[in-house]
Write a protein that holds these residues in place. Structure first.
Motif, PDB file in Angstrom:
ATOM      1  N   GLN A 152       9.823   6.741  -1.608  1.00 42.55           N
ATOM      2  CA  GLN A 152      10.287   8.109  -1.840  1.00 42.55           C
ATOM      3  C   GLN A 152       9.954   8.955  -0.619  1.00 42.55           C
ATOM      4  O   GLN A 152       8.828   8.903  -0.111  1.00 42.55           O
ATOM      5  CB  GLN A 152       9.637   8.686  -3.103  1.00 42.55           C
ATOM      6  N   GLY A 153      10.931   9.695  -0.124  1.00 44.10           N
ATOM      7  CA  GLY A 153      10.726  10.470   1.090  1.00 44.10           C
ATOM      8  C   GLY A 153      10.502   9.611   2.320  1.00 44.10           C
ATOM      9  O   GLY A 153       9.939  10.076   3.310  1.00 44.10           O
ATOM     10  N   GLY A 154      10.927   8.356   2.232  1.00 46.26           N
ATOM     11  CA  GLY A 154      10.733   7.434   3.341  1.00 46.26           C
ATOM     12  C   GLY A 154       9.358   6.807   3.381  1.00 46.26           C
ATOM     13  O   GLY A 154       9.017   6.120   4.349  1.00 46.26           O
ATOM     14  N   ILE A 155       8.540   7.015   2.330  1.00 43.12           N
ATOM     15  CA  ILE A 155       7.156   6.551   2.289  1.00 43.12           C
ATOM     16  C   ILE A 155       6.947   5.704   1.035  1.00 43.12           C
ATOM     17  O   ILE A 155       7.422   6.052  -0.051  1.00 43.12           O
ATOM     18  CB  ILE A 155       6.194   7.755   2.275  1.00 43.12           C
ATOM     19  N   SER A 156       6.232   4.592   1.171  1.00 39.82           N
ATOM     20  CA  SER A 156       5.985   3.722   0.023  1.00 39.82           C
ATOM     21  C   SER A 156       5.138   4.438  -1.015  1.00 39.82           C
ATOM     22  O   SER A 156       4.183   5.156  -0.680  1.00 39.82           O
ATOM     23  CB  SER A 156       5.285   2.436   0.481  1.00 39.82           C
ATOM     24  N   PRO A 212       0.829  -1.208   0.000  1.00 39.61           N
ATOM     25  CA  PRO A 212       0.000   0.000   0.000  1.00 39.61           C
ATOM     26  C   PRO A 212       0.863   1.258   0.000  1.00 39.61           C
ATOM     27  O   PRO A 212       1.977   1.261   0.521  1.00 39.61           O
ATOM     28  CB  PRO A 212      -0.787  -0.106   1.309  1.00 39.61           C
ATOM     29  N   THR A 213       0.345   2.321  -0.573  1.00 39.15           N
ATOM     30  CA  THR A 213       1.039   3.607  -0.518  1.00 39.15           C
ATOM     31  C   THR A 213       0.912   4.202   0.888  1.00 39.15           C
ATOM     32  O   THR A 213       0.011   3.866   1.649  1.00 39.15           O
ATOM     33  CB  THR A 213       0.463   4.603  -1.534  1.00 39.15           C
ATOM     34  N   GLY A 214       1.839   5.095   1.207  1.00 39.34           N
ATOM     35  CA  GLY A 214       1.737   5.848   2.449  1.00 39.34           C
ATOM     36  C   GLY A 214       2.384   5.213   3.656  1.00 39.34           C
ATOM     37  O   GLY A 214       2.280   5.756   4.765  1.00 39.34           O
ATOM     38  N   LEU A 215       3.073   4.091   3.487  1.00 38.91           N
ATOM     39  CA  LEU A 215       3.702   3.431   4.635  1.00 38.91           C
ATOM     40  C   LEU A 215       5.064   4.056   4.922  1.00 38.91           C
ATOM     41  O   LEU A 215       5.808   4.406   4.012  1.00 38.91           O
ATOM     42  CB  LEU A 215       3.878   1.938   4.379  1.00 38.91           C
ATOM     43  N   GLY A 216       5.412   4.158   6.189  1.00 36.51           N
ATOM     44  CA  GLY A 216       6.678   4.746   6.606  1.00 36.51           C
ATOM     45  C   GLY A 216       6.430   5.925   7.528  1.00 36.51           C
ATOM     46  O   GLY A 216       5.409   6.611   7.395  1.00 36.51           O
ATOM     47  N   GLU A 217       7.343   6.145   8.454  1.00 33.19           N
ATOM     48  CA  GLU A 217       7.160   7.174   9.480  1.00 33.19           C
ATOM     49  C   GLU A 217       8.347   8.146   9.490  1.00 33.19           C
ATOM     50  O   GLU A 217       9.252   8.038  10.311  1.00 33.19           O
ATOM     51  CB  GLU A 217       7.019   6.504  10.857  1.00 33.19           C
ATOM     52  N   PRO A 218       8.377   9.101   8.529  1.00 27.38           N
ATOM     53  CA  PRO A 218       9.444  10.106   8.554  1.00 27.38           C
ATOM     54  C   PRO A 218       9.391  10.906   9.863  1.00 27.38           C
ATOM     55  O   PRO A 218       8.322  11.027  10.476  1.00 27.38           O
ATOM     56  CB  PRO A 218       9.112  10.990   7.348  1.00 27.38           C
ATOM     57  N   CYS A 219      10.520  11.418  10.367  1.00 21.42           N
ATOM     58  CA  CYS A 219      11.767  11.435   9.613  1.00 21.42           C
ATOM     59  C   CYS A 219      12.704  10.266   9.982  1.00 21.42           C
ATOM     60  O   CYS A 219      13.500   9.812   9.155  1.00 21.42           O
ATOM     61  CB  CYS A 219      12.501  12.739   9.899  1.00 21.42           C
ATOM     62  N   PHE A 220      12.637   9.756  11.218  1.00 20.56           N
ATOM     63  CA  PHE A 220      13.630   8.791  11.660  1.00 20.56           C
ATOM     64  C   PHE A 220      13.226   7.341  11.433  1.00 20.56           C
ATOM     65  O   PHE A 220      14.063   6.445  11.515  1.00 20.56           O
ATOM     66  CB  PHE A 220      13.975   9.023  13.136  1.00 20.56           C
ATOM     67  N   ASP A 221      11.950   7.097  11.170  1.00 14.80           N
ATOM     68  CA  ASP A 221      11.489   5.742  10.893  1.00 14.80           C
ATOM     69  C   ASP A 221      10.974   5.628   9.464  1.00 14.80           C
ATOM     70  O   ASP A 221       9.934   5.022   9.203  1.00 14.80           O
ATOM     71  CB  ASP A 221      10.403   5.325  11.890  1.00 14.80           C
ATOM     72  N   LYS A 222      11.702   6.249   8.538  1.00 13.83           N
ATOM     73  CA  LYS A 222      11.386   6.080   7.132  1.00 13.83           C
ATOM     74  C   LYS A 222      11.354   4.587   6.804  1.00 13.83           C
ATOM     75  O   LYS A 222      12.048   3.792   7.430  1.00 13.83           O
ATOM     76  CB  LYS A 222      12.437   6.777   6.268  1.00 13.83           C
ATOM     77  N   LEU A 223      10.560   4.225   5.795  1.00 11.46           N
ATOM     78  CA  LEU A 223      10.373   2.807   5.519  1.00 11.46           C
ATOM     79  C   LEU A 223      11.681   2.118   5.168  1.00 11.46           C
ATOM     80  O   LEU A 223      11.950   0.999   5.616  1.00 11.46           O
ATOM     81  CB  LEU A 223       9.344   2.625   4.403  1.00 11.46           C
ATOM     82  N   GLU A 224      12.544   2.787   4.378  1.00 11.63           N
ATOM     83  CA  GLU A 224      13.820   2.156   4.051  1.00 11.63           C
ATOM     84  C   GLU A 224      14.730   2.078   5.270  1.00 11.63           C
ATOM     85  O   GLU A 224      15.545   1.145   5.394  1.00 11.63           O
ATOM     86  CB  GLU A 224      14.530   2.868   2.894  1.00 11.63           C
ATOM     87  N   ALA A 225      14.589   3.034   6.213  1.00 13.04           N
ATOM     88  CA  ALA A 225      15.379   2.975   7.442  1.00 13.04           C
ATOM     89  C   ALA A 225      14.944   1.794   8.303  1.00 13.04           C
ATOM     90  O   ALA A 225      15.773   1.102   8.903  1.00 13.04           O
ATOM     91  CB  ALA A 225      15.245   4.279   8.217  1.00 13.04           C
ATOM     92  N   SER A 226      13.642   1.555   8.363  1.00  8.20           N
ATOM     93  CA  SER A 226      13.136   0.413   9.118  1.00  8.20           C
ATOM     94  C   SER A 226      13.573  -0.905   8.483  1.00  8.20           C
ATOM     95  O   SER A 226      13.926  -1.858   9.177  1.00  8.20           O
ATOM     96  CB  SER A 226      11.607   0.469   9.204  1.00  8.20           C
ATOM     97  N   LEU A 227      13.557  -0.957   7.154  1.00 10.68           N
ATOM     98  CA  LEU A 227      14.017  -2.168   6.470  1.00 10.68           C
ATOM     99  C   LEU A 227      15.510  -2.391   6.719  1.00 10.68           C
ATOM    100  O   LEU A 227      15.947  -3.523   6.959  1.00 10.68           O
ATOM    101  CB  LEU A 227      13.745  -2.060   4.970  1.00 10.68           C
TER     102      LEU A 227
END
Length: 408
Positions: free
Chosen positions: A322-326, A236-251
């Motif tokens: 992008q921007g830490g968000i799916s 789904p779009t919109g996943l990820g918690e900027p700024c420190f828990d961006k989705l790629e950071a969590s991965l």
């Protein structure tokens, strides 16, 4: 710490040679059908003793659900799962030499420095045996994601040592520019990956070369590393918690917590640093003509009242984030695993006290290459990250839905 996640929380327990290993999963939504049969396939893919290029330790890794379900339905309460250690051999580690010398590049010394005491056999919590709980929990997360959103997670061996499924070239410094790689990401499934056992590289010629390569290191009592590539489709779009828990950071956090990991890259990765922005940017296009995966409209978007995204990207150097968000495009990344630290060759080392040098030839049963067995572990950690992000976003969307509509 031994707990991962915020909304879907997983706590693992157990050491390499203790009586059992397992986990507690807190935050699983209630009302989902769940039995051991949903979890066992991934446990079996992770288990040792699968082939001549994995450790010969013979563990069946049969999982037992102890709590959190009734009549095969999740209750919303903590789910406890256990796997017995049946082929543990702590005596392999109980000799004067191994008690005296830390194994080179292993966690013996650092665990002792941190805790003042360490497990005497098998590496304790630093052993890959700890990942059993991760894989069990990941199977639960993955089932929910598949039922609710149609999410598909597939990982495969992409390199062993210097052998690459998609070798970097001047034209394609990153696989993300290689049409063959991008096509593979769209279609690869676990059945295809496992049809190329024992190495799990989805190409017959490359897989055979990798098996021979690993076998040579095994025969010399040595080890070799490699990489696992993972793709997550229909996120789904919109996943990820900027700024420190961006989705790629969590991965990245999840993947680098797996034993023996040394590298992580997402999307175009390091190769993408070698191309100009005019090539690397992902242009947006209308998503109107993009097919909905089978079952998603009914079991996912319709159930959660989540509209389909209006846009998608023409290319996917960003790796779906992008921007830490799916952004709805496939998320893909690569994880690097070092050569297994414990090998049968004699190596020079020092005593724990540092007052004497000596020779250590480690005993026990070890993988000459951890990469093939890491494939389901990478999939599990990916599922845990996406599940946690989904629950966070569901909470945000539900809270927002209770407010009066904004005036535009």
């Amino acid at each position: 710490m031994s707990t991962f996640g915020n909304f879907f929380r997983v706590t693992t327990y157990g050491e390499s040679h203790c009586r059992s290993v397992g986990c507690i999963v807190d935050g699983c939504p209630p009302g989902m059908e769940l039995t051991e049969d949903d979890i066992q396939p991934q446990m079996t893919r992770r288990r040792p003793g699968q082939s001549s290029i994995t450790t010969p330790r013979d563990e069946k890794d049969k999982v037992l659900i102890q709590s959190g379900t009734e009549f095969g339905i999740t209750l919303g309460t903590p789910i406890g799962m256990m796997v017995l250690n049946q082929d543990q051999r702590p005596k392999d580690y109980g000799n004067a030499t191994m008690d005296k010398f830390p194994r080179p590049s292993h966690a013996d010394w650092t665990y002792l420095e941190k805790y003042g005491v360490k497990a005497s056999s098998g590496g304790g919590r630093s052993s890959a045996r700890e990942t059993i709980g991760r894989v069990a929990a990941g199977a639960i997360a993955e089932k929910y994601l598949r039922l609710a959103y149609g999410v598909e997670i597939v990982a495969f061996t992409s390199s062993v040592g210097s052998l690459h499924l998609f070798p970097p070239t001047p034209e394609h410094p990153s696989p993300s520019t290689n049409p063959a790689f991008l096509t593979l990401l769209q279609s690869i499934d676990r059945q295809t990956v496992d049809s190329h056992l024992p190495v799990r590289c989805p190409d017959e010629a490359a897989a055979k070369a990798m098996v021979d390569y690993i076998s040579d290191f095994r025969d010399r009592n040595d080890s070799i590393g490699g990489t696992v590539t993972c793709v997550i489709r229909h996120v789904p779009t919109g996943l990820g918690e900027p700024c420190f828990d961006k989705l790629e950071a969590s991965l990245a956090h999840a993947m680098m917590s797996i034993p023996a990991t040394k590298a992580f890259e997402i999307g175009s990765g390091f190769g993408g640093c070698e191309v100009p922005g005019s090539t690397h940017n992902d242009p947006f296009v209308s998503a109107a003509d993009v097919a909905v995966p089978s079952g998603v409209a009914e079991s996912g978007a319709a159930r959660t009242n989540t509209p389909r995204p209006k846009l998608t990207t023409k290319s996917n150097f960003s790796g779906g984030i992008q921007g830490g968000i799916s952004n709805g495009a496939p998320i893909y990344f690569r994880v690097g695993f070092k050569p297994a630290a414990t090998i049968g060759q004699e190596q020079t080392t020092a005593t724990y006290e540092g007052n004497e040098e000596g020779i250590l030839a480690a005993k026990g049963r070890h993988d000459p290459c951890v990469v093939p067995r890491a494939v389901p572990i990478v999939e599990a950690m990916a599922a845990l990250v996406i599940m946690d992000a989904v629950l966070a976003q569901q909470s945000r969307e539900r809270a927002r839905s209770l407010l009066p509509p904004l005036k535009r």
